[in-house]
Design a protein around this motif. Structure first.
Motif, mmCIF file in Angstrom:
data_model
loop_
_atom_site.group_PDB
_atom_site.id
_atom_site.type_symbol
_atom_site.label_atom_id
_atom_site.label_comp_id
_atom_site.label_asym_id
_atom_site.label_seq_id
_atom_site.Cartn_x
_atom_site.Cartn_y
_atom_site.Cartn_z
ATOM 1 N N TYR A 16 0.773 -1.337 -0.050
ATOM 2 C CA TYR A 16 -0.008 -0.116 0.108
ATOM 3 C C TYR A 16 0.950 1.222 -0.196
ATOM 4 C CZ TYR A 16 -3.870 -3.079 1.523
ATOM 5 O OH TYR A 16 -4.670 -4.019 1.634
ATOM 6 N N ASN A 17 2.150 1.177 -0.597
ATOM 7 C CA ASN A 17 3.005 2.201 -0.592
ATOM 8 C C ASN A 17 3.176 2.702 0.805
ATOM 9 O OD1 ASN A 17 1.246 3.228 -3.334
ATOM 10 N ND2 ASN A 17 3.374 2.430 -3.384
ATOM 11 N N LEU A 18 3.411 1.991 1.893
ATOM 12 C CA LEU A 18 3.639 2.236 3.163
ATOM 13 C C LEU A 18 5.259 1.944 3.590
ATOM 14 C CD1 LEU A 18 0.442 1.135 5.197
ATOM 15 C CD2 LEU A 18 1.275 3.314 4.834
ATOM 16 N N SER A 19 5.964 2.744 4.085
ATOM 17 C CA SER A 19 7.308 2.177 4.311
ATOM 18 C C SER A 19 7.138 1.561 5.894
ATOM 19 C CB SER A 19 7.950 3.619 4.957
ATOM 20 O OG SER A 19 7.364 4.218 6.027
ATOM 21 N N GLU A 20 8.569 0.862 5.885
ATOM 22 C CA GLU A 20 8.632 0.210 7.264
ATOM 23 C C GLU A 20 8.320 0.847 8.585
ATOM 24 O OE1 GLU A 20 12.038 -2.536 9.419
ATOM 25 O OE2 GLU A 20 12.437 -2.024 7.420
ATOM 26 N N LEU A 21 8.638 2.233 8.350
ATOM 27 C CA LEU A 21 8.617 2.972 9.586
ATOM 28 C C LEU A 21 7.040 3.257 9.739
ATOM 29 C CD1 LEU A 21 10.505 5.103 11.381
ATOM 30 C CD2 LEU A 21 9.434 6.901 10.136
ATOM 31 N N ALA A 22 6.328 3.565 8.645
ATOM 32 C CA ALA A 22 4.826 3.467 8.606
ATOM 33 C C ALA A 22 4.148 2.274 9.382
ATOM 34 C CB ALA A 22 4.263 3.912 7.526
ATOM 35 N N GLU A 23 4.527 1.141 8.891
ATOM 36 C CA GLU A 23 4.113 -0.100 9.452
ATOM 37 C C GLU A 23 4.408 -0.375 10.880
ATOM 38 O OE1 GLU A 23 5.582 -3.101 7.010
ATOM 39 O OE2 GLU A 23 4.131 -2.643 5.387
ATOM 40 N N LYS A 24 5.573 0.158 11.485
ATOM 41 C CA LYS A 24 5.771 -0.002 12.809
ATOM 42 C C LYS A 24 4.850 0.959 13.661
ATOM 43 C CE LYS A 24 9.457 -2.803 11.949
ATOM 44 N NZ LYS A 24 9.400 -4.121 11.972
ATOM 45 N N PHE A 25 4.696 2.132 12.959
ATOM 46 C CA PHE A 25 3.853 3.167 13.644
ATOM 47 C C PHE A 25 2.368 2.846 13.732
ATOM 48 C CE2 PHE A 25 1.139 6.795 14.173
ATOM 49 C CZ PHE A 25 2.086 7.892 14.860
ATOM 50 N N ILE A 26 1.844 2.124 12.763
ATOM 51 C CA ILE A 26 0.724 1.335 12.701
ATOM 52 C C ILE A 26 0.407 0.330 13.921
ATOM 53 C CG2 ILE A 26 -0.984 0.237 11.401
ATOM 54 C CD1 ILE A 26 0.074 1.659 8.762
ATOM 55 N N ALA A 27 1.532 -0.440 13.650
ATOM 56 C CA ALA A 27 1.690 -1.623 14.883
ATOM 57 C C ALA A 27 1.599 -0.983 16.133
ATOM 58 C CB ALA A 27 3.041 -2.495 14.437
ATOM 59 N N GLY A 28 2.335 0.159 16.533
ATOM 60 C CA GLY A 28 2.289 0.602 17.738
ATOM 61 C C GLY A 28 0.852 0.922 18.344
ATOM 62 N N LEU A 29 0.125 1.501 17.193
ATOM 63 C CA LEU A 29 -1.141 1.986 17.601
ATOM 64 C C LEU A 29 -2.172 0.710 18.017
ATOM 65 C CD1 LEU A 29 -1.710 4.809 14.673
ATOM 66 C CD2 LEU A 29 -1.702 5.138 17.287
ATOM 67 N N LEU A 30 -2.042 -0.305 17.016
ATOM 68 C CA LEU A 30 -2.853 -1.680 17.335
ATOM 69 C C LEU A 30 -2.523 -2.113 18.654
ATOM 70 C CD1 LEU A 30 -2.586 -2.871 13.624
ATOM 71 C CD2 LEU A 30 -4.544 -1.733 14.747
ATOM 72 N N LYS A 31 -1.193 -2.205 18.997
ATOM 73 C CA LYS A 31 -0.823 -2.784 20.303
ATOM 74 C C LYS A 31 -1.092 -2.062 21.490
ATOM 75 C CE LYS A 31 3.353 -4.485 22.860
ATOM 76 N NZ LYS A 31 2.850 -5.909 22.791
ATOM 77 N N HIS A 32 -1.295 -0.673 21.483
ATOM 78 C CA HIS A 32 -1.572 0.040 22.661
ATOM 79 C C HIS A 32 -2.969 0.522 22.552
ATOM 80 C CE1 HIS A 32 2.456 -0.505 24.000
ATOM 81 N NE2 HIS A 32 2.812 0.004 22.883
#
Length: 198
Positions: A16-32
């Motif tokens: 989806y044209n997301l960088s690895e940094l964006a994916e980690k950011f999204i993962a943080g939101l989902l986890k917390h």
């Protein structure tokens, strides 16, 4: 990236044209997200909106096309890499914007610093999945009430770090008092439902 004037969430080759940094950011939101729910949806009434089957999302997952996902990735058009972004769809209009943005940023940054792994996207209509299928796909739900959100809030060191010791405790006391007032109030619905039959 201010120096290079580029959107660090964009990667031409990324999903989806997301960088690895964006994916980690999204993962943080989902986890917390459960921990910060009381900050993002701070009233009793907030949880009337966050109900399965309605427009607001309750399922802790992400996607591009799926309107039932908590985080949506809007389509970025060619040549508009600066438009690559995510939408966290659960914050309530009653939230304090300063606290809400602080909570969202802290959760996302925790994902980057902790190198969290992002779950696969959920493009199917999650509203149609039963609890067994949700469990198989490791898709959880947001807290269903202010009381449940406060239970996650009070166990969170992340939220305490965001708000600071004083605000963390005062916010909790105020919201717990609000929940108790609601819990013991007798509503018109209860009168109409039970008074004639009991």
């Amino acid at each position: 990236d201010i120096k290079e004037d580029r959107n660090v969430f964009y990667d031409e080759k990324g999903h989806y044209n997301l960088s690895e940094l964006a994916e980690k950011f999204i993962a943080g939101l989902l986890k917390h997200i459960k921990e910060i729910s009381a900050v993002l949806a701070p009233t009793v009434n907030s949880y009337k909106r966050l109900t399965p089957g309605y427009e607001a999302p309750v399922y802790i997952c992400w996607a591009r096309q799926n309107r039932s996902a908590l985080i949506r990735i809007p389509r970025a058009f060619a040549g508009k890499r600066e438009a690559t972004r995510l939408e966290l769809r659960c914050p309530d209009p009653s939230a304090n914007p300063y606290l809400a943005f602080a909570a969202m940023l802290k959760a996302g940054l925790a994902g980057i610093k902790g190198k969290y792994e992002l779950m696969p996207p959920s493009e199917e209509d999650v509203f149609k999945l039963d609890d067994i299928k949700l469990s198989q796909k490791h898709i959880d739900k947001l807290p269903a009430s202010l009381s449940e959100a406060l239970a996650y809030y009070c166990q969170s060191s992340l939220v305490k770090d965001i708000l600071g010791e004083h605000i963390y405790h005062e916010f909790y006391k105020a919201k717990l008092r609000e929940w108790d007032e609601f819990r013991i109030a007798v509503t018109d619905w209860e009168r109409e439902k039970y008074l004639g039959v009991l």
